[in-house]
Write a protein that holds these residues in place. Structure first.
Motif, PDB file in Angstrom:
ATOM      1  N   ALA A 119       4.453   4.248  -2.451  1.00 55.94           N
ATOM      2  CA  ALA A 119       4.735   2.957  -1.826  1.00 55.94           C
ATOM      3  C   ALA A 119       6.151   2.503  -2.148  1.00 55.94           C
ATOM      4  O   ALA A 119       6.851   1.966  -1.283  1.00 55.94           O
ATOM      5  CB  ALA A 119       3.721   1.921  -2.288  1.00 55.94           C
ATOM      6  N   MET A 120       6.588   2.717  -3.380  1.00 54.66           N
ATOM      7  CA  MET A 120       7.950   2.305  -3.770  1.00 54.66           C
ATOM      8  C   MET A 120       9.005   3.115  -3.018  1.00 54.66           C
ATOM      9  O   MET A 120      10.017   2.558  -2.579  1.00 54.66           O
ATOM     10  CB  MET A 120       8.139   2.474  -5.279  1.00 54.66           C
ATOM     11  N   VAL A 121       8.765   4.401  -2.857  1.00 53.55           N
ATOM     12  CA  VAL A 121       9.710   5.250  -2.113  1.00 53.55           C
ATOM     13  C   VAL A 121       9.762   4.829  -0.653  1.00 53.55           C
ATOM     14  O   VAL A 121      10.845   4.714  -0.063  1.00 53.55           O
ATOM     15  CB  VAL A 121       9.327   6.742  -2.258  1.00 53.55           C
ATOM     16  N   ALA A 122       8.612   4.575  -0.073  1.00 56.49           N
ATOM     17  CA  ALA A 122       8.571   4.139   1.329  1.00 56.49           C
ATOM     18  C   ALA A 122       9.269   2.800   1.503  1.00 56.49           C
ATOM     19  O   ALA A 122       9.955   2.564   2.498  1.00 56.49           O
ATOM     20  CB  ALA A 122       7.125   4.055   1.804  1.00 56.49           C
ATOM     21  N   ILE A 156       1.621   0.309   0.790  1.00 57.67           N
ATOM     22  CA  ILE A 156       1.547  -0.788  -0.168  1.00 57.67           C
ATOM     23  C   ILE A 156       0.120  -1.322  -0.239  1.00 57.67           C
ATOM     24  O   ILE A 156      -0.410  -1.569  -1.335  1.00 57.67           O
ATOM     25  CB  ILE A 156       2.551  -1.902   0.192  1.00 57.67           C
ATOM     26  N   ASN A 157      -0.521  -1.485   0.912  1.00 60.55           N
ATOM     27  CA  ASN A 157      -1.901  -1.980   0.924  1.00 60.55           C
ATOM     28  C   ASN A 157      -2.857  -1.029   0.219  1.00 60.55           C
ATOM     29  O   ASN A 157      -3.755  -1.466  -0.514  1.00 60.55           O
ATOM     30  CB  ASN A 157      -2.365  -2.236   2.359  1.00 60.55           C
ATOM     31  N   SER A 200      -4.950  -1.833  -3.193  1.00 56.36           N
ATOM     32  CA  SER A 200      -6.396  -1.612  -3.235  1.00 56.36           C
ATOM     33  C   SER A 200      -6.785  -0.766  -4.446  1.00 56.36           C
ATOM     34  O   SER A 200      -7.751  -1.086  -5.160  1.00 56.36           O
ATOM     35  CB  SER A 200      -6.846  -0.927  -1.947  1.00 56.36           C
ATOM     36  N   LEU A 201      -6.039   0.296  -4.698  1.00 58.78           N
ATOM     37  CA  LEU A 201      -6.319   1.143  -5.862  1.00 58.78           C
ATOM     38  C   LEU A 201      -6.091   0.392  -7.169  1.00 58.78           C
ATOM     39  O   LEU A 201      -6.836   0.571  -8.140  1.00 58.78           O
ATOM     40  CB  LEU A 201      -5.464   2.401  -5.828  1.00 58.78           C
ATOM     41  N   LEU A 225       5.323  -4.439  -6.438  1.00 58.55           N
ATOM     42  CA  LEU A 225       5.187  -3.852  -5.100  1.00 58.55           C
ATOM     43  C   LEU A 225       5.527  -4.854  -4.004  1.00 58.55           C
ATOM     44  O   LEU A 225       6.114  -4.507  -2.991  1.00 58.55           O
ATOM     45  CB  LEU A 225       3.762  -3.347  -4.882  1.00 58.55           C
ATOM     46  N   MET A 226       5.133  -6.111  -4.223  1.00 62.77           N
ATOM     47  CA  MET A 226       5.314  -7.131  -3.179  1.00 62.77           C
ATOM     48  C   MET A 226       6.733  -7.651  -3.081  1.00 62.77           C
ATOM     49  O   MET A 226       7.085  -8.264  -2.072  1.00 62.77           O
ATOM     50  CB  MET A 226       4.371  -8.309  -3.433  1.00 62.77           C
TER      51      MET A 226
END
Length: 80
Positions: free
Chosen positions: A35-38, A50-51, A55-56, A78-79
């Protein structure tokens, strides 16, 4: 090593849960990294990644793999 039979059983179950927690923790870390790379590359599927990571993270708190404050900190990162 323990002498009591129930303690020997407990050692075995503790080892099983330790390995399961280790695997789940690794899965969560991988999802966060993706998610951080994306997010850094402004990828088109960053919202979905990210979602799924959030969730994890929530599941890790409910399974007592991570503590609540660590999960909140990771979700906040993340947010941003």
């Amino acid at each position: 090593m323990a002498n009591i039979k129930s303690q020997k059983k407990r050692i075995l179950t503790n080892e099983k849960s330790r390995l399961g927690n280790k695997a789940f923790r690794s899965q969560v870390k991988t999802a966060i990294k993706k998610a951080m790379v994306a997010k850094a590359e402004n990828a088109s599927d960053k919202e979905q990644l990210i979602n799924s990571a959030v969730s994890l993270i929530d599941k890790s708190v409910s399974k007592s793999v991570w503590k609540q404050n660590k999960a909140a900190r990771e979700k906040s990162r993340l947010m941003k």
